[in-house]
Design a protein around this motif. Structure first.
Motif, PDB file in Angstrom:
ATOM      1  N   GLY B 252       5.357 -13.018  -6.986  1.00  0.00           N
ATOM      2  CA  GLY B 252       5.304 -11.654  -6.487  1.00  0.00           C
ATOM      3  C   GLY B 252       4.940 -10.616  -7.522  1.00  0.00           C
ATOM      4  O   GLY B 252       5.057  -9.424  -7.260  1.00  0.00           O
ATOM      5  N   GLU B 253       4.497 -11.050  -8.686  1.00  0.00           N
ATOM      6  CA  GLU B 253       4.093 -10.096  -9.719  1.00  0.00           C
ATOM      7  C   GLU B 253       2.722  -9.526  -9.369  1.00  0.00           C
ATOM      8  O   GLU B 253       1.687 -10.059  -9.761  1.00  0.00           O
ATOM      9  CB  GLU B 253       4.050 -10.800 -11.082  1.00  0.00           C
ATOM     10  CG  GLU B 253       3.608  -9.908 -12.228  1.00  0.00           C
ATOM     11  CD  GLU B 253       4.450  -8.664 -12.344  1.00  0.00           C
ATOM     12  OE1 GLU B 253       3.932  -7.587 -11.990  1.00  0.00           O
ATOM     13  OE2 GLU B 253       5.606  -8.770 -12.758  1.00  0.00           O
ATOM     14  N   LEU B 254       2.725  -8.458  -8.579  1.00  0.00           N
ATOM     15  CA  LEU B 254       1.470  -7.893  -8.106  1.00  0.00           C
ATOM     16  C   LEU B 254       0.849  -6.950  -9.141  1.00  0.00           C
ATOM     17  O   LEU B 254      -0.360  -6.744  -9.161  1.00  0.00           O
ATOM     18  CB  LEU B 254       1.725  -7.128  -6.799  1.00  0.00           C
ATOM     19  CG  LEU B 254       0.529  -6.873  -5.887  1.00  0.00           C
ATOM     20  CD1 LEU B 254      -0.005  -8.175  -5.358  1.00  0.00           C
ATOM     21  CD2 LEU B 254       0.926  -5.959  -4.745  1.00  0.00           C
ATOM     22  N   GLY B 255       1.670  -6.404  -9.990  1.00  0.00           N
ATOM     23  CA  GLY B 255       1.211  -5.369 -10.907  1.00  0.00           C
ATOM     24  C   GLY B 255       0.085  -5.803 -11.820  1.00  0.00           C
ATOM     25  O   GLY B 255      -0.739  -4.988 -12.240  1.00  0.00           O
ATOM     26  N   HIS B 256       0.016  -7.097 -12.118  1.00  0.00           N
ATOM     27  CA  HIS B 256      -1.016  -7.546 -13.043  1.00  0.00           C
ATOM     28  C   HIS B 256      -2.057  -8.426 -12.376  1.00  0.00           C
ATOM     29  O   HIS B 256      -2.754  -9.197 -13.032  1.00  0.00           O
ATOM     30  CB  HIS B 256      -0.368  -8.208 -14.253  1.00  0.00           C
ATOM     31  CG  HIS B 256       0.486  -7.246 -15.019  1.00  0.00           C
ATOM     32  ND1 HIS B 256      -0.039  -6.327 -15.889  1.00  0.00           N
ATOM     33  CD2 HIS B 256       1.814  -7.004 -14.982  1.00  0.00           C
ATOM     34  CE1 HIS B 256       0.934  -5.577 -16.380  1.00  0.00           C
ATOM     35  NE2 HIS B 256       2.081  -5.965 -15.837  1.00  0.00           N
ATOM     36  N   VAL B 257      -2.140  -8.307 -11.074  1.00  0.00           N
ATOM     37  CA  VAL B 257      -3.276  -8.908 -10.375  1.00  0.00           C
ATOM     38  C   VAL B 257      -4.508  -8.087 -10.743  1.00  0.00           C
ATOM     39  O   VAL B 257      -4.474  -6.861 -10.688  1.00  0.00           O
ATOM     40  CB  VAL B 257      -3.043  -8.875  -8.845  1.00  0.00           C
ATOM     41  CG1 VAL B 257      -4.319  -9.166  -8.096  1.00  0.00           C
ATOM     42  CG2 VAL B 257      -1.942  -9.838  -8.460  1.00  0.00           C
ATOM     43  N   LEU B 274      -3.734  -4.063 -11.521  1.00  0.00           N
ATOM     44  CA  LEU B 274      -3.410  -3.117 -10.458  1.00  0.00           C
ATOM     45  C   LEU B 274      -2.551  -1.971 -10.971  1.00  0.00           C
ATOM     46  O   LEU B 274      -2.745  -0.817 -10.603  1.00  0.00           O
ATOM     47  CB  LEU B 274      -2.684  -3.846  -9.317  1.00  0.00           C
ATOM     48  CG  LEU B 274      -2.157  -2.959  -8.185  1.00  0.00           C
ATOM     49  CD1 LEU B 274      -3.297  -2.231  -7.500  1.00  0.00           C
ATOM     50  CD2 LEU B 274      -1.365  -3.783  -7.190  1.00  0.00           C
ATOM     51  N   GLU B 275      -1.609  -2.295 -11.836  1.00  0.00           N
ATOM     52  CA  GLU B 275      -0.691  -1.301 -12.352  1.00  0.00           C
ATOM     53  C   GLU B 275      -1.414  -0.101 -12.972  1.00  0.00           C
ATOM     54  O   GLU B 275      -0.925   1.025 -12.917  1.00  0.00           O
ATOM     55  CB  GLU B 275       0.198  -1.971 -13.402  1.00  0.00           C
ATOM     56  CG  GLU B 275       1.523  -1.315 -13.594  1.00  0.00           C
ATOM     57  CD  GLU B 275       2.466  -2.215 -14.394  1.00  0.00           C
ATOM     58  OE1 GLU B 275       2.975  -3.187 -13.822  1.00  0.00           O
ATOM     59  OE2 GLU B 275       2.633  -1.954 -15.594  1.00  0.00           O
ATOM     60  N   LEU B 322      -4.477  -0.622  -4.365  1.00  0.00           N
ATOM     61  CA  LEU B 322      -3.443  -1.420  -3.697  1.00  0.00           C
ATOM     62  C   LEU B 322      -4.074  -2.261  -2.595  1.00  0.00           C
ATOM     63  O   LEU B 322      -3.766  -3.447  -2.432  1.00  0.00           O
ATOM     64  CB  LEU B 322      -2.376  -0.505  -3.092  1.00  0.00           C
ATOM     65  CG  LEU B 322      -1.212  -0.119  -3.991  1.00  0.00           C
ATOM     66  CD1 LEU B 322      -0.371   0.977  -3.321  1.00  0.00           C
ATOM     67  CD2 LEU B 322      -0.342  -1.338  -4.282  1.00  0.00           C
ATOM     68  N   GLY B 323      -4.961  -1.646  -1.836  1.00  0.00           N
ATOM     69  CA  GLY B 323      -5.611  -2.350  -0.742  1.00  0.00           C
ATOM     70  C   GLY B 323      -6.434  -3.522  -1.240  1.00  0.00           C
ATOM     71  O   GLY B 323      -6.423  -4.604  -0.640  1.00  0.00           O
ATOM     72  N   THR B 324      -7.143  -3.334  -2.348  1.00  0.00           N
ATOM     73  CA  THR B 324      -7.943  -4.431  -2.903  1.00  0.00           C
ATOM     74  C   THR B 324      -7.051  -5.608  -3.276  1.00  0.00           C
ATOM     75  O   THR B 324      -7.326  -6.755  -2.914  1.00  0.00           O
ATOM     76  CB  THR B 324      -8.696  -3.946  -4.158  1.00  0.00           C
ATOM     77  OG1 THR B 324      -9.494  -2.818  -3.813  1.00  0.00           O
ATOM     78  CG2 THR B 324      -9.585  -5.040  -4.700  1.00  0.00           C
ATOM     79  N   ALA B 325      -5.969  -5.309  -3.972  1.00  0.00           N
ATOM     80  CA  ALA B 325      -5.065  -6.388  -4.376  1.00  0.00           C
ATOM     81  C   ALA B 325      -4.428  -7.046  -3.153  1.00  0.00           C
ATOM     82  O   ALA B 325      -4.333  -8.266  -3.069  1.00  0.00           O
ATOM     83  CB  ALA B 325      -3.990  -5.844  -5.308  1.00  0.00           C
ATOM     84  N   LEU B 326      -4.028  -6.218  -2.199  1.00  0.00           N
ATOM     85  CA  LEU B 326      -3.355  -6.770  -1.013  1.00  0.00           C
ATOM     86  C   LEU B 326      -4.318  -7.563  -0.146  1.00  0.00           C
ATOM     87  O   LEU B 326      -3.904  -8.494   0.552  1.00  0.00           O
ATOM     88  CB  LEU B 326      -2.699  -5.645  -0.214  1.00  0.00           C
ATOM     89  CG  LEU B 326      -1.422  -5.136  -0.862  1.00  0.00           C
ATOM     90  CD1 LEU B 326      -0.907  -3.885  -0.142  1.00  0.00           C
ATOM     91  CD2 LEU B 326      -0.352  -6.223  -0.836  1.00  0.00           C
ATOM     92  N   ALA B 327      -5.601  -7.200  -0.181  1.00  0.00           N
ATOM     93  CA  ALA B 327      -6.576  -8.004   0.565  1.00  0.00           C
ATOM     94  C   ALA B 327      -6.547  -9.436   0.050  1.00  0.00           C
ATOM     95  O   ALA B 327      -6.576 -10.393   0.825  1.00  0.00           O
ATOM     96  CB  ALA B 327      -7.976  -7.405   0.407  1.00  0.00           C
TER      97      ALA B 327
END
Lengths: 409, 409
Positions: B252-257, B274-275, B322-327
DNA sequence: CTAGTTTGTTTTCCGCCTTTACGAATAGAG
DNA sequence: CTCTATTCGTAAAGGCGGAAAACAAACTAG
């Protein structure tokens, strides 16, 4: 929002027990426990099984009896342990027990194989073909004939079959779309079942089956991301040994993960999808080659081995793109291993360095072992083997179901 | 590679039963089944429970008896059904039964609350503070005092407590790193347990608890991605109602996607994480503001509501990132819902449009319902409520454990 | 007031695991 | 070679838990 129900046929990964526990279920579970111990931990005496599972020797005796009469477990005679005391008799999965049939419709070939309860491949068959020129029903007829021949030549019963297809499959066994075969809405399960009466049949994506083969016959890692490219780029997610399919069964679509949000337009209508950089077609194009008549990946591997500069550069670029996308995956799901499988395994020598570099750089906040990124040991044979193993594992993980299915006939 | 064992304390999401099924286990499971039915489906007669669970009325009677003597289920008197026949007596979770204690150390506040078995919040407490200026042990002392006061003023026993912290927590309850608190290697569980004797204690990341609160008290969706930003950007993954933590608990570490692989350098040593585009600090900077003295997110929301152009532009940009990462996330895990939670929920009006647009464009190959992207209903209160509910759900999902823990005393 | 229906409990029964006991088969000591 | 200790597999007794069936209780409908 309601509670999301799992897709029928594709059980939910973390399916909680929502039905009452009964003694029948208890028996079922313990049969599975003993069967799994016998299958996974090699030859074992009843006492050893008891020690390993936590059941008493008496219970194990009773359970083993039932498994033996069902033809799933066989005694291999006394096993001299060397230690003091009466020696136990070794138990193992019955090699004459039910076998699993694996089927595959590839882009340029058909394949079938039979695997017994011990995980040994007992028979294989293979044929070249060009699916684009043929009716899907005709292709499946030929495959069924190959399978029938295999089963006829093999004494033990076939508990079930699974078909691996390079495309999107619905839970009821319809191939919704397999671009490399030119298939759309092909009811593969129904067509095959017609010619393989009495054999329970499953159809699944080749990447999913390849990933499970890797777990059952390869590394054995239960929490892995199995990347399989060529047509689309898919990432089969293995969580706790089970395939994670997502709510609607669409999980693992790596091909359209954005790697360069403002980059080249993709056929999907968006921009900068991974497929545009790491898909086989994109690599061929980037290397300045024409589409080869034969196998794209094999052609690339040949040229790369010969040292053709443009090919090496294109593969490097693909590796970096794969690495970027996989860095996101690793950050998100924290797997124990990332495996490059399918045809792309053959390009590992040229893809892995770039992938490893990218992942390492982008997973800096968490410990990451570069050794966790590997190439599949099974490569292209993964999907058929996984297909065959699917029913074998099904029998091992729920022997009661198989036994009652046999009793019903 | 060996079979990966789950991290102790953080059970594996798809934990297969590897121990023998016994009649004790059977009872345990059926107790849980009845308890869950009573808790989740409102007031129910014994007969209704039997119909819903598949158990017989006789079995349910016996199970309910046990739950009532354990103080978990209470009879609410006869319920006139209006239909013919003898009316059943309504059963519900006992409001006087054990309660769950939720604790939170926030960036600018401390919070505590008590939730009973019905999911009702029975008491809350709150205090402002500035953790950067204080010793962690002192902060936790104050929090424990608040909790003690709450428990003293509440008649029913406390079954357990959970602490929500904005940082990385190890399975044994040590806060490894909480940058916004200035905490490093703080043994929070041990420090708190000292002052809350007899109360089983868990410590977890605030985002994880917030996500579960959303499932238990909010949308109820069992397969969701819960995005929580502010410090780092985390995505709690809910799979089949259970938190997915990954092999080592780092999922769940989304910040560094990576969202712009060649973009701005990030503190992690990589580029384009992303962060750097959607983190609160990055948004404040992009909007040309100075770090506010108070709450960053609240400040942004205020300015955006006022229509300050640079803030709106910065939020738009953050939403797109955020949308790009969440896609990528949606392509990979195929969730039923994506929820924007935590403090960022307050920025939903300005973040959601960009997010929705990006996801929609980049998930084109698969059906995607734009309504699946929502803002948390609980917002900032999610973590404390989730912390309290954690023990409540623990009691509901394994009442036998609670009963035997009480009997042991 | 009676018939019919649904609820909750009681009783009987069956299945499965555990405990305990016993015969069988081996190694090692004398 | 014999005896003992040890381990293995099985058999018998016991306990526990749910299923099935029967019954008393409480209500509606006529």
């Amino acid at each position: 929002m309601e509670r999301t129900d799992p897709v029928p046929g594709h059980p939910h990964p973390a399916d909680p027990v929502r039905r009452p526990a009964s003694q029948a279920g208890m028996r079922r579970q313990n049969l599975a426990l003993v069967m799994a111990a016998v299958a996974d931990a090699g030859p074992l005496s009843r006492a050893a099984v008891a020690g390993r599972t936590g059941l008493t020797r008496a219970a194990v005796s009773s359970l083993v009896d039932e498994l033996m009469t069902a033809g799933l477990v066989a005694e291999r005679g006394p096993a001299p342990s060397g230690r003091v005391g009466r020696p136990g008799s070794a138990l193992g999965p019955d090699p004459a027990g039910p076998a699993g049939l694996g089927l595959e419709v590839g882009v340029r070939h058909l394949a079938a194989c039979l695997v017994d309860l011990t995980g040994t491949v007992r028979a294989t068959a293979r044929a070249d073909h060009a699916p684009q020129d043929r009716d899907p029903a005709d292709v499946l007829r030929q495959l069924a004939d190959m399978a029938q021949e295999l089963m006829d030549s093999h004494p033990s019963p076939t508990a079930g079959a699974a078909l691996a297809v390079p495309g999107l499959v619905t839970p009821d066994g319809v191939v919704a779309h397999a671009p490399n075969l030119g298939w759309r809405q092909v009811p593969a399960a129904a067509l095959l079942a017609e010619r393989l009466p009495g054999v329970p049949l499953t159809v699944d994506n080749e990447a999913n089956l390849g990933a499970q083969a890797e777990r059952w016959l390869g590394t054995g890692c239960a929490d892995a991301v199995h990347v399989s490219a060529e047509a689309g780029i898919g990432a089969a997610l293995l969580v706790g040994g089970r395939l994670f399919r997502g709510v609607r069964g669409f999980a693992g679509e790596l091909g359209h993960v954005p790697v360069h949000p403002d980059g080249e337009p993709c056929a999907c209508g968006s921009r900068g999808c991974l497929e545009r950089y790491a898909g086989a077609a994109a690599v061929v194009r980037a290397a300045g080659l024409r589409e080869p008549a034969g196998d794209r990946v094999a052609d690339l591997a040949r040229r790369a081995a010969r040292g053709e500069e443009p090919v090496l550069a294109a593969l490097e670029r693909a590796g970096v793109a794969l690495g970027t996308a996989l860095a996101g995956v690793v950050n998100l799901v924290d797997p124990a291993a990332v495996v490059l499988g399918g045809a792309y395994a053959e390009l590992g020598d040229w893809l892995l360095p770039g992938m490893r570099r990218e992942i390492r750089a982008r997973v800096a906040v968490r410990p990451w072992d570069p050794g966790a990124l590997t190439v599949s040991a099974l490569g292209r044979r993964g999907p058929v083997l996984g297909a065959a193993m699917l029913t074998v594992r099904g029998v091992i993980e729920d022997p009661a179901r198989y036994a009652s299915a046999v009793a019903a006939r």
